[in-house]
Design a protein around this motif. Structure first.
Motif, PDB file in Angstrom:
ATOM      1  N   PRO A  46       0.791  -1.104   0.051  1.00  0.00           N
ATOM      2  CA  PRO A  46       0.010   0.039   0.111  1.00  0.00           C
ATOM      3  C   PRO A  46       0.859   1.355  -0.119  1.00  0.00           C
ATOM      4  O   PRO A  46       0.280   2.233   0.085  1.00  0.00           O
ATOM      5  N   THR A  47       2.212   1.128   0.022  1.00  0.00           N
ATOM      6  CA  THR A  47       2.891   2.380   0.067  1.00  0.00           C
ATOM      7  C   THR A  47       3.295   2.785  -1.211  1.00  0.00           C
ATOM      8  O   THR A  47       3.170   2.101  -2.418  1.00  0.00           O
ATOM      9  N   PRO A  48       3.696   4.273  -1.505  1.00  0.00           N
ATOM     10  CA  PRO A  48       3.945   4.759  -2.735  1.00  0.00           C
ATOM     11  C   PRO A  48       5.281   3.819  -3.390  1.00  0.00           C
ATOM     12  O   PRO A  48       5.233   3.573  -4.714  1.00  0.00           O
ATOM     13  N   ARG A  51       3.370   0.996  -4.944  1.00  0.00           N
ATOM     14  CA  ARG A  51       2.778   1.218  -6.180  1.00  0.00           C
ATOM     15  C   ARG A  51       3.964   1.315  -7.413  1.00  0.00           C
ATOM     16  O   ARG A  51       3.388   0.891  -8.685  1.00  0.00           O
ATOM     17  N   LEU A  54       4.692  -2.132  -8.730  1.00  0.00           N
ATOM     18  CA  LEU A  54       3.515  -2.424  -9.337  1.00  0.00           C
ATOM     19  C   LEU A  54       3.299  -1.645 -10.686  1.00  0.00           C
ATOM     20  O   LEU A  54       3.319  -2.680 -11.834  1.00  0.00           O
ATOM     21  N   ASP A  55       3.582  -0.580 -10.945  1.00  0.00           N
ATOM     22  CA  ASP A  55       3.643   0.061 -12.339  1.00  0.00           C
ATOM     23  C   ASP A  55       4.920  -0.399 -13.082  1.00  0.00           C
ATOM     24  O   ASP A  55       4.618  -0.601 -14.291  1.00  0.00           O
TER      25      ASP A  55
END
Length: 69
Positions: A46-48, A51, A54-55
């Motif tokens: 859930p952290t930047p 993310r 994941l991107d």
């Protein structure tokens, strides 16, 4: 007062465990490493940073999908 981020602590533990020789690991030891890595993933997701990972993986997968015949 010293504070330690749990995700950073787990990342350090994972790196130290992965540096060990593969031949010397028991099955229980390998399962414990998997549990630690999964816990690290849950904390990072859930952290930047999570993310961003994941991107990046999504773009990498798209690149492999477009490169096919």
């Amino acid at each position: 007062m010293l504070t330690i981020n749990v995700a950073v602590l787990l990342a350090v533990i994972v790196l130290l465990r992965l540096r060990r020789r593969t031949e010397s690991r028991s099955r229980r030891d390998e399962k414990f490493t998997v549990v630690i890595v999964l816990a690290l993933g849950v904390l990072i997701a859930p952290t930047p940073v999570g993310r961003g990972i994941l991107d990046f993986l999504g773009e990498l997968a798209d690149g492999f999908g477009e490169g096919g015949p």
